[in-house]
Write a protein that holds these residues in place. Structure first.
Motif, PDB file in Angstrom:
ATOM      1  N   THR A  97       4.943  -6.441   0.290  1.00  0.00           N
ATOM      2  CA  THR A  97       5.130  -6.660  -1.144  1.00  0.00           C
ATOM      3  C   THR A  97       4.061  -7.594  -1.694  1.00  0.00           C
ATOM      4  O   THR A  97       3.490  -7.372  -2.772  1.00  0.00           O
ATOM      5  CB  THR A  97       6.529  -7.234  -1.414  1.00  0.00           C
ATOM      6  N   GLY A  98       3.761  -8.665  -0.953  1.00  0.00           N
ATOM      7  CA  GLY A  98       2.708  -9.585  -1.368  1.00  0.00           C
ATOM      8  C   GLY A  98       1.344  -8.922  -1.389  1.00  0.00           C
ATOM      9  O   GLY A  98       0.527  -9.175  -2.290  1.00  0.00           O
ATOM     10  N   ALA A  99       1.073  -8.053  -0.406  1.00  0.00           N
ATOM     11  CA  ALA A  99      -0.206  -7.342  -0.381  1.00  0.00           C
ATOM     12  C   ALA A  99      -0.358  -6.455  -1.608  1.00  0.00           C
ATOM     13  O   ALA A  99      -1.445  -6.370  -2.206  1.00  0.00           O
ATOM     14  CB  ALA A  99      -0.305  -6.501   0.894  1.00  0.00           C
ATOM     15  N   LEU A 100       0.735  -5.808  -2.013  1.00  0.00           N
ATOM     16  CA  LEU A 100       0.695  -4.946  -3.193  1.00  0.00           C
ATOM     17  C   LEU A 100       0.368  -5.767  -4.440  1.00  0.00           C
ATOM     18  O   LEU A 100      -0.456  -5.365  -5.277  1.00  0.00           O
ATOM     19  CB  LEU A 100       2.042  -4.243  -3.349  1.00  0.00           C
ATOM     20  N   VAL A 120      -7.710 -16.277  -6.979  1.00  0.00           N
ATOM     21  CA  VAL A 120      -6.243 -16.329  -6.923  1.00  0.00           C
ATOM     22  C   VAL A 120      -5.690 -15.107  -6.198  1.00  0.00           C
ATOM     23  O   VAL A 120      -4.770 -15.205  -5.374  1.00  0.00           O
ATOM     24  CB  VAL A 120      -5.646 -16.428  -8.347  1.00  0.00           C
ATOM     25  N   SER A 121      -6.257 -13.940  -6.490  1.00  0.00           N
ATOM     26  CA  SER A 121      -5.788 -12.710  -5.822  1.00  0.00           C
ATOM     27  C   SER A 121      -6.018 -12.796  -4.320  1.00  0.00           C
ATOM     28  O   SER A 121      -5.200 -12.325  -3.525  1.00  0.00           O
ATOM     29  CB  SER A 121      -6.507 -11.488  -6.390  1.00  0.00           C
ATOM     30  N   ARG A 122      -7.123 -13.420  -3.918  1.00  0.00           N
ATOM     31  CA  ARG A 122      -7.414 -13.584  -2.489  1.00  0.00           C
ATOM     32  C   ARG A 122      -6.427 -14.543  -1.831  1.00  0.00           C
ATOM     33  O   ARG A 122      -6.056 -14.368  -0.676  1.00  0.00           O
ATOM     34  CB  ARG A 122      -8.844 -14.112  -2.311  1.00  0.00           C
ATOM     35  N   VAL A 123      -6.009 -15.565  -2.570  1.00  0.00           N
ATOM     36  CA  VAL A 123      -5.032 -16.513  -2.031  1.00  0.00           C
ATOM     37  C   VAL A 123      -3.701 -15.809  -1.779  1.00  0.00           C
ATOM     38  O   VAL A 123      -3.084 -15.946  -0.713  1.00  0.00           O
ATOM     39  CB  VAL A 123      -4.846 -17.707  -2.983  1.00  0.00           C
ATOM     40  N   ILE A 124      -3.235 -15.028  -2.766  1.00  0.00           N
ATOM     41  CA  ILE A 124      -1.957 -14.321  -2.620  1.00  0.00           C
ATOM     42  C   ILE A 124      -2.040 -13.283  -1.505  1.00  0.00           C
ATOM     43  O   ILE A 124      -1.145 -13.186  -0.653  1.00  0.00           O
ATOM     44  CB  ILE A 124      -1.569 -13.657  -3.958  1.00  0.00           C
ATOM     45  N   THR A 125      -3.127 -12.519  -1.507  1.00  0.00           N
ATOM     46  CA  THR A 125      -3.294 -11.503  -0.464  1.00  0.00           C
ATOM     47  C   THR A 125      -3.358 -12.150   0.911  1.00  0.00           C
ATOM     48  O   THR A 125      -2.759 -11.659   1.875  1.00  0.00           O
ATOM     49  CB  THR A 125      -4.575 -10.685  -0.718  1.00  0.00           C
ATOM     50  N   GLY A 126      -4.083 -13.261   1.008  1.00  0.00           N
ATOM     51  CA  GLY A 126      -4.210 -13.934   2.295  1.00  0.00           C
ATOM     52  C   GLY A 126      -2.899 -14.512   2.787  1.00  0.00           C
ATOM     53  O   GLY A 126      -2.548 -14.364   3.968  1.00  0.00           O
ATOM     54  N   PHE A 127      -2.145 -15.157   1.903  1.00  0.00           N
ATOM     55  CA  PHE A 127      -0.901 -15.803   2.320  1.00  0.00           C
ATOM     56  C   PHE A 127       0.112 -14.792   2.837  1.00  0.00           C
ATOM     57  O   PHE A 127       0.883 -15.079   3.765  1.00  0.00           O
ATOM     58  CB  PHE A 127      -0.292 -16.592   1.162  1.00  0.00           C
ATOM     59  N   VAL A 197      -1.883   3.134  -0.717  1.00  0.00           N
ATOM     60  CA  VAL A 197      -1.617   3.177   0.719  1.00  0.00           C
ATOM     61  C   VAL A 197      -0.599   2.099   1.106  1.00  0.00           C
ATOM     62  O   VAL A 197       0.311   2.343   1.910  1.00  0.00           O
ATOM     63  CB  VAL A 197      -2.932   2.993   1.516  1.00  0.00           C
ATOM     64  N   VAL A 198      -0.742   0.914   0.529  1.00  0.00           N
ATOM     65  CA  VAL A 198       0.209  -0.168   0.806  1.00  0.00           C
ATOM     66  C   VAL A 198       1.616   0.230   0.353  1.00  0.00           C
ATOM     67  O   VAL A 198       2.595   0.017   1.075  1.00  0.00           O
ATOM     68  CB  VAL A 198      -0.225  -1.474   0.114  1.00  0.00           C
ATOM     69  N   LEU A 199       1.719   0.801  -0.832  1.00  0.00           N
ATOM     70  CA  LEU A 199       3.023   1.209  -1.347  1.00  0.00           C
ATOM     71  C   LEU A 199       3.653   2.271  -0.452  1.00  0.00           C
ATOM     72  O   LEU A 199       4.859   2.204  -0.139  1.00  0.00           O
ATOM     73  CB  LEU A 199       2.873   1.743  -2.769  1.00  0.00           C
ATOM     74  N   ALA A 200       2.874   3.253  -0.016  1.00  0.00           N
ATOM     75  CA  ALA A 200       3.400   4.310   0.862  1.00  0.00           C
ATOM     76  C   ALA A 200       3.872   3.714   2.191  1.00  0.00           C
ATOM     77  O   ALA A 200       4.922   4.103   2.721  1.00  0.00           O
ATOM     78  CB  ALA A 200       2.328   5.371   1.102  1.00  0.00           C
ATOM     79  N   THR A 201       3.108   2.759   2.729  1.00  0.00           N
ATOM     80  CA  THR A 201       3.501   2.119   3.980  1.00  0.00           C
ATOM     81  C   THR A 201       4.775   1.301   3.795  1.00  0.00           C
ATOM     82  O   THR A 201       5.650   1.286   4.674  1.00  0.00           O
ATOM     83  CB  THR A 201       2.369   1.215   4.492  1.00  0.00           C
ATOM     84  N   LEU A 202       4.893   0.628   2.672  1.00  0.00           N
ATOM     85  CA  LEU A 202       6.096  -0.149   2.368  1.00  0.00           C
ATOM     86  C   LEU A 202       7.332   0.744   2.391  1.00  0.00           C
ATOM     87  O   LEU A 202       8.366   0.395   2.994  1.00  0.00           O
ATOM     88  CB  LEU A 202       5.938  -0.820   1.005  1.00  0.00           C
ATOM     89  N   VAL A 203       7.234   1.903   1.764  1.00  0.00           N
ATOM     90  CA  VAL A 203       8.364   2.832   1.730  1.00  0.00           C
ATOM     91  C   VAL A 203       8.661   3.366   3.133  1.00  0.00           C
ATOM     92  O   VAL A 203       9.821   3.431   3.559  1.00  0.00           O
ATOM     93  CB  VAL A 203       8.055   3.999   0.764  1.00  0.00           C
ATOM     94  N   PHE A 204       7.620   3.712   3.880  1.00  0.00           N
ATOM     95  CA  PHE A 204       7.795   4.252   5.242  1.00  0.00           C
ATOM     96  C   PHE A 204       8.469   3.233   6.149  1.00  0.00           C
ATOM     97  O   PHE A 204       9.408   3.565   6.892  1.00  0.00           O
ATOM     98  CB  PHE A 204       6.436   4.660   5.802  1.00  0.00           C
ATOM     99  N   VAL A 205       7.996   1.984   6.104  1.00  0.00           N
ATOM    100  CA  VAL A 205       8.592   0.932   6.940  1.00  0.00           C
ATOM    101  C   VAL A 205      10.053   0.705   6.566  1.00  0.00           C
ATOM    102  O   VAL A 205      10.922   0.563   7.433  1.00  0.00           O
ATOM    103  CB  VAL A 205       7.785  -0.371   6.808  1.00  0.00           C
ATOM    104  N   ALA A 206      10.342   0.689   5.265  1.00  0.00           N
ATOM    105  CA  ALA A 206      11.720   0.476   4.819  1.00  0.00           C
ATOM    106  C   ALA A 206      12.653   1.577   5.322  1.00  0.00           C
ATOM    107  O   ALA A 206      13.829   1.332   5.612  1.00  0.00           O
ATOM    108  CB  ALA A 206      11.757   0.400   3.290  1.00  0.00           C
ATOM    109  N   LEU A 207      12.125   2.800   5.474  1.00  0.00           N
ATOM    110  CA  LEU A 207      12.954   3.929   5.878  1.00  0.00           C
ATOM    111  C   LEU A 207      13.121   4.055   7.390  1.00  0.00           C
ATOM    112  O   LEU A 207      14.201   4.400   7.869  1.00  0.00           O
ATOM    113  CB  LEU A 207      12.355   5.231   5.327  1.00  0.00           C
ATOM    114  N   VAL A 208      12.043   3.779   8.159  1.00  0.00           N
ATOM    115  CA  VAL A 208      12.101   4.117   9.590  1.00  0.00           C
ATOM    116  C   VAL A 208      12.140   2.915  10.523  1.00  0.00           C
ATOM    117  O   VAL A 208      12.544   3.056  11.688  1.00  0.00           O
ATOM    118  CB  VAL A 208      10.904   5.015   9.998  1.00  0.00           C
ATOM    119  N   PHE A 209      11.733   1.743  10.058  1.00  0.00           N
ATOM    120  CA  PHE A 209      11.635   0.613  10.982  1.00  0.00           C
ATOM    121  C   PHE A 209      12.960  -0.141  11.040  1.00  0.00           C
ATOM    122  O   PHE A 209      13.506  -0.558  10.021  1.00  0.00           O
ATOM    123  CB  PHE A 209      10.520  -0.338  10.551  1.00  0.00           C
TER     124      PHE A 209
END
Length: 425
Positions: A97-100, A120-127, A197-209
């Motif tokens: 979610t933070g990466a998105l 600022v975007s790099r700080v959020i993405t990095g954290f 790609v991040v959003l698709a991975t977020l949905v995939f992880v929420a469903l299968v992991f």
């Protein structure tokens, strides 16, 4: 038979999800570094004020990269600790979610030509880029024995390799087009694709992991408690010995990794697309080595023996790249560095894993990523500083650090890492 097949399918889906999570963490670097290099170093870019000297642009580029890694340093400790308390799944979903959000802010910063919004975007993405230690810990949770653990850690390197490949591919496929009126706007579509790609991975992880660890530790996110997690290395002598060499190796490797694309531009006149090809070459050799050659190299010598030989070779590779005047040879050297890293990184991860108990796997993987990000922040700033003096400055620095890593092995590993380490000494 059906339950067994179902269990295998669930296991496969889980491992795919974890590889994708690591891919996302690294993809942003392969996507962002060549683009940020163009935004910071090109005189036609309005991201930096016109008339800014080349040396100042180099420092600003180093700053943008460094703040990402500094934020990642703190985030990796916090997120890894949180995952030990609330579970791997929740920690991973938080990071995605933070990466998105980070991608969205990066897009806005480029459109507005706002350097500080980009920071600022790099700080959020990095954290929130703390997924890698969580995914590595989850892969260790899934292993039934040491052999499977090593294979699973190889999958972690495969995910990182695919991330290095996919980032440049996205950059090459989506740069330009209808947004190519300015340098900045031509860089927007790759980040839109990355966000998708991040959003698709977020949905995939929420469903299968599903959760891989039932072990929980009390949640304590006070700053002093988080810093004490790193200080805890001093109570684990084997982990500390590994960390000294690992940090120096990563400092040397990441300096090469961050600055080889700017060197391709300055020495050979390569554009953003050409620099992305360099990232693609390194990522491809990382992936191929992880998939097909890693078991072969692991049989050649002990872990410590492979690390010594690997760092010697790494110093030689950096030296050749810094002095070669043929671009084809430069790309061959980049490929060799990718293959070498694919061999050494899972060895270091395996040593880290064996230096800690089952309850501390999240912690020790967090330590490995925290030290990597700390080394990367230093590499960004030091390489940018040395780069203002000479084009080869970052690579001279990387070579010196590599030699220092070999000296550290001779001093701190003597008699302790002749074979596989154990948690207790």
């Amino acid at each position: 038979m059906l339950p067994a097949c179902h269990a295998e399918a669930v296991m496969l889906a889980t491992k795919i999800a974890l590889v994708l999570v690591i891919l996302i963490d690294v993809m942003g670097q392969g996507l962002a570094f060549p683009i940020f290099s163009a935004l910071m170093l090109s005189e036609t870019s309005s991201m930096v004020a016109s008339g800014t000297s080349a040396s100042t642009r180099q420092l600003l580029y180093g700053l943008v990269i460094a703040v990402f890694f500094i934020a990642w340093f703190f985030g990796s400790i916090y997120i890894a600790r949180i995952s030990d308390s609330v579970g791997r799944r929740r920690g991973i979903l938080l990071c995605l979610t933070g990466a998105l959000a980070g991608y969205a802010l990066t897009i806005l910063a480029i459109i507005l030509s706002s350097f500080w919004l980009l920071v600022v975007s790099r700080v959020i993405t990095g954290f929130t880029a703390g997924n890698q230690p969580i995914a590595q810990a989850a892969l260790i949770d899934l292993a039934q024995d040491d052999d499977e653990k090593q294979r699973n850690l190889g999958l972690a390197v495969l995910g990182a390799s695919l991330g290095l490949v996919s980032g440049p591919i996205l950059g090459g496929l989506f740069s330009g087009g209808p947004f190519a009126a300015t340098v900045q706007l031509s860089m927007v579509p790759p980040f839109v694709a990355g966000a998708a790609v991040v959003l698709a991975t977020l949905v995939f992880v929420a469903l299968v992991f599903h959760e891989t660890s039932n072990t929980r530790v009390p949640l304590d996110i006070r700053p002093q408690a988080i810093l004490s997690l790193l200080w805890a290395i001093t109570r684990h002598p084997m982990t500390m010995r590994i960390s000294i060499v690992y940090t120096l190796y990563m400092l040397s490797f990441v300096t090469f990794y961050i600055f080889f694309d700017t060197s391709l531009e300055e020495r050979f006149g390569y554009s953003t697309e050409g620099q992305s090809v360099g990232m693609l070459v390194m990522g491809a050799t990382l992936a191929l080595t992880s998939l097909f050659l890693l078991p072969f190299f692991n049989r050649l010598a002990s872990p410590s023996g492979l690390i010594v030989r690997g760092i010697v070779l790494e110093v030689a590779i950096v030296g050749v790249f810094a002095t070669v005047d043929n671009v084809a040879v430069a790309f061959i050297v980049i490929a060799l560095m990718g293959a070498l890293h694919a061999v050494l990184l899972p060895i270091f991860f395996g040593l880290y894993s064996q230096s800690a108990s089952a309850e501390d796997q999240g912690w020790v993987m967090g330590v490995s990523i925290a030290l990597f990000t700390l080394a990367s922040a230093v590499a960004s700033l030091a390489g940018g500083l040395f780069g203002t003096e000479a084009d080869s400055g970052p690579f001279v620095f990387a070579s010196i650090v590599g030699v220092t890593a070999l000296c550290a092995i001779a001093v701190v590993w003597r008699g302790h890492l002749t074979g596989q380490p154990t948690p207790a000494e």
